[in-house]
Design a protein around this motif. Structure first.
Motif, PDB file in Angstrom:
ATOM      1  N   GLY A  28      82.958  25.980  50.964  1.00 17.84           N
ATOM      2  CA  GLY A  28      82.445  25.918  52.335  1.00 17.84           C
ATOM      3  C   GLY A  28      80.985  25.522  52.394  1.00 17.84           C
ATOM      4  O   GLY A  28      80.586  24.660  53.177  1.00 17.84           O
ATOM      5  N   TYR A  31      80.476  21.878  51.349  1.00 13.51           N
ATOM      6  CA  TYR A  31      80.930  20.971  52.416  1.00 13.51           C
ATOM      7  C   TYR A  31      79.880  20.867  53.517  1.00 13.51           C
ATOM      8  O   TYR A  31      79.534  19.775  53.969  1.00 13.51           O
ATOM      9  CB  TYR A  31      82.247  21.480  53.005  1.00 13.51           C
ATOM     10  CG  TYR A  31      82.748  20.645  54.159  1.00 13.51           C
ATOM     11  CD1 TYR A  31      83.438  19.457  53.930  1.00 13.51           C
ATOM     12  CD2 TYR A  31      82.511  21.029  55.476  1.00 13.51           C
ATOM     13  CE1 TYR A  31      83.873  18.679  54.985  1.00 13.51           C
ATOM     14  CE2 TYR A  31      82.949  20.258  56.532  1.00 13.51           C
ATOM     15  CZ  TYR A  31      83.636  19.089  56.280  1.00 13.51           C
ATOM     16  OH  TYR A  31      84.068  18.303  57.334  1.00 13.51           O
ATOM     17  N   SER A  47      80.675  21.334  61.131  1.00 15.49           N
ATOM     18  CA  SER A  47      81.252  21.792  59.872  1.00 15.49           C
ATOM     19  C   SER A  47      81.261  23.313  59.797  1.00 15.49           C
ATOM     20  O   SER A  47      82.229  23.917  59.325  1.00 15.49           O
ATOM     21  CB  SER A  47      80.465  21.214  58.695  1.00 15.49           C
ATOM     22  OG  SER A  47      80.476  19.796  58.725  1.00 15.49           O
ATOM     23  N   ILE A  51      84.550  25.680  59.206  1.00 15.06           N
ATOM     24  CA  ILE A  51      84.601  26.646  58.108  1.00 15.06           C
ATOM     25  C   ILE A  51      84.861  28.049  58.652  1.00 15.06           C
ATOM     26  O   ILE A  51      85.663  28.816  58.098  1.00 15.06           O
ATOM     27  CB  ILE A  51      83.290  26.628  57.306  1.00 15.06           C
ATOM     28  CG1 ILE A  51      83.113  25.282  56.571  1.00 15.06           C
ATOM     29  CG2 ILE A  51      83.229  27.790  56.320  1.00 15.06           C
ATOM     30  CD1 ILE A  51      84.120  25.031  55.474  1.00 15.06           C
ATOM     31  N   ASP A  55      87.966  30.484  57.792  1.00 17.09           N
ATOM     32  CA  ASP A  55      87.779  31.845  57.280  1.00 17.09           C
ATOM     33  C   ASP A  55      88.536  32.858  58.127  1.00 17.09           C
ATOM     34  O   ASP A  55      89.125  33.814  57.607  1.00 17.09           O
ATOM     35  CB  ASP A  55      86.288  32.199  57.252  1.00 17.09           C
ATOM     36  CG  ASP A  55      85.548  31.524  56.094  1.00 17.09           C
ATOM     37  OD1 ASP A  55      86.225  31.088  55.134  1.00 17.09           O
ATOM     38  OD2 ASP A  55      84.313  31.421  56.168  1.00 17.09           O
ATOM     39  N   GLY A 120      86.391  20.718  57.805  1.00 15.69           N
ATOM     40  CA  GLY A 120      85.824  22.000  57.418  1.00 15.69           C
ATOM     41  C   GLY A 120      86.847  23.124  57.509  1.00 15.69           C
ATOM     42  O   GLY A 120      86.888  24.020  56.651  1.00 15.69           O
ATOM     43  N   ALA A 124      88.101  25.473  54.218  1.00 13.79           N
ATOM     44  CA  ALA A 124      88.049  26.938  54.171  1.00 13.79           C
ATOM     45  C   ALA A 124      89.441  27.549  54.090  1.00 13.79           C
ATOM     46  O   ALA A 124      89.680  28.488  53.330  1.00 13.79           O
ATOM     47  CB  ALA A 124      87.317  27.469  55.413  1.00 13.79           C
ATOM     48  N   ASN A 127      91.210  27.662  50.704  1.00 13.51           N
ATOM     49  CA  ASN A 127      90.499  28.358  49.638  1.00 13.51           C
ATOM     50  C   ASN A 127      91.060  29.781  49.535  1.00 13.51           C
ATOM     51  O   ASN A 127      90.642  30.674  50.272  1.00 13.51           O
ATOM     52  CB  ASN A 127      88.998  28.395  49.934  1.00 13.51           C
ATOM     53  CG  ASN A 127      88.221  29.132  48.837  1.00 13.51           C
ATOM     54  OD1 ASN A 127      88.725  29.341  47.740  1.00 13.51           O
ATOM     55  ND2 ASN A 127      87.009  29.549  49.153  1.00 13.51           N
ATOM     56  N   THR A 130      88.941  33.370  49.367  1.00  4.83           N
ATOM     57  CA  THR A 130      88.467  34.130  50.516  1.00  4.83           C
ATOM     58  C   THR A 130      89.538  35.103  50.986  1.00  4.83           C
ATOM     59  O   THR A 130      89.245  36.263  51.308  1.00  4.83           O
ATOM     60  CB  THR A 130      88.078  33.182  51.662  1.00  4.83           C
ATOM     61  OG1 THR A 130      87.130  32.236  51.185  1.00  4.83           O
ATOM     62  CG2 THR A 130      87.459  33.964  52.806  1.00  4.83           C
ATOM     63  N   ASP A 167      75.602  30.323  56.525  1.00  4.16           N
ATOM     64  CA  ASP A 167      75.913  28.889  56.513  1.00  4.16           C
ATOM     65  C   ASP A 167      74.901  28.106  57.340  1.00  4.16           C
ATOM     66  O   ASP A 167      74.518  26.983  56.982  1.00  4.16           O
ATOM     67  CB  ASP A 167      77.316  28.643  57.060  1.00  4.16           C
ATOM     68  CG  ASP A 167      78.402  29.071  56.084  1.00  4.16           C
ATOM     69  OD1 ASP A 167      78.079  29.308  54.900  1.00  4.16           O
ATOM     70  OD2 ASP A 167      79.570  29.173  56.507  1.00  4.16           O
ATOM     71  N   LYS A 215      83.084  31.884  48.202  1.00  2.11           N
ATOM     72  CA  LYS A 215      83.357  31.383  49.537  1.00  2.11           C
ATOM     73  C   LYS A 215      83.264  29.866  49.552  1.00  2.11           C
ATOM     74  O   LYS A 215      82.351  29.316  49.010  1.00  2.11           O
ATOM     75  CB  LYS A 215      82.353  31.977  50.535  1.00  2.11           C
ATOM     76  CG  LYS A 215      82.536  31.396  51.908  1.00  2.11           C
ATOM     77  CD  LYS A 215      81.596  32.080  52.858  1.00  2.11           C
ATOM     78  CE  LYS A 215      81.601  31.380  54.193  1.00  2.11           C
ATOM     79  NZ  LYS A 215      81.016  30.073  54.171  1.00  2.11           N
TER      80      LYS A 215
END
Length: 215
Positions: A28, A31, A47, A51, A55, A120, A124, A127, A130, A167, A215
């Motif tokens: 994240g 990116y 973005s 993300i 999440d 984005g 996330a 992934n 997370t 972020d 993350k």
């Protein structure tokens, strides 16, 4: 109920653990920084939104038990991890295949915020680390006497809020450094190679890395 959760002696520990995960560079963060350097703050904000939504998707999945399935099934974890890695590599290849003229103009002609948001979101969402974080950590801070579902959702929203703040700091830092990076006109011609290398390298790393939390 919410007040009891937020005033729990373990809530500070949850905040600390969330902050550690949020500031740890992962897909994240990379990116967001890459998009900000290439297209500016507007792209960075789009973005961050994508993300954050990804999440939240992982948090919701963890709350209803999907993350527990991923933890129990090595095959499921590998499939989701490789899907995320493949998506990152695809983003890198798209940047590499972009026409040089279009890439040079990208500093002034930005991609659609909706497209940046979408990319984005998938970075996330794909992934699994997370989701595994939520599955492993949230139960430690949930009061069994109350509804586990709403407690996990509240804590998940708090984590996402913390992650959005960190972020944003990454994005603003990248935005401040961008003028120095692009000061020389000739450096822009290498922008697509830098972007491609970042995403492809991140994808390869995600595919080969051990399942630790990031993350």
């Amino acid at each position: 109920m919410i007040q009891a959760l937020l005033t729990s002696p373990t809530f500070a520990a949850f905040l600390f653990a969330s902050l550690i995960l949020a500031v740890t560079p992962g897909p994240g963060v990379v990116y967001i920084v890459t998009r900000t350097l290439g297209q500016g703050r507007r792209a960075g904000f789009a973005s961050i939104g994508g993300i954050a939504l990804g999440d939240l998707g992982n948090a919701a999945a963890a709350s209803v038990g999907l993350a527990a399935v991923l933890s129990a099934s090595a095959s499921a974890f590998v499939i989701v991890k490789l899907a995320g890695a493949a998506y990152l590599i695809l983003l890198g290849l798209k940047a590499l295949w972009a026409k040089p003229a279009a890439t040079a103009a990208a500093h002034t002609i930005r991609l659609s915020p909706a497209r940046l948001f979408r990319d984005g979101f998938f970075v996330a969402l794909l992934n699994p680390k997370t989701a595994l974080f939520f599955a492993a950590l949230l139960p430690q801070f949930i009061n069994p006497a109350a509804s586990p579902l709403w407690q996990s959702l509240v804590l998940s929203c708090i984590f996402v809020s913390i992650a959005m703040l960190t972020d944003t700091i990454y994005m603003l830092t990248a935005s401040a450094l961008a003028p120095a990076i692009y000061r020389r006109e000739g450096s822009r011609s290498y922008g697509r190679y830098i972007t491609a290398a970042s995403f492809i390298g991140l994808g390869v790393y995600a595919a080969l890395a051990s399942p630790r939390l990031a993350k």
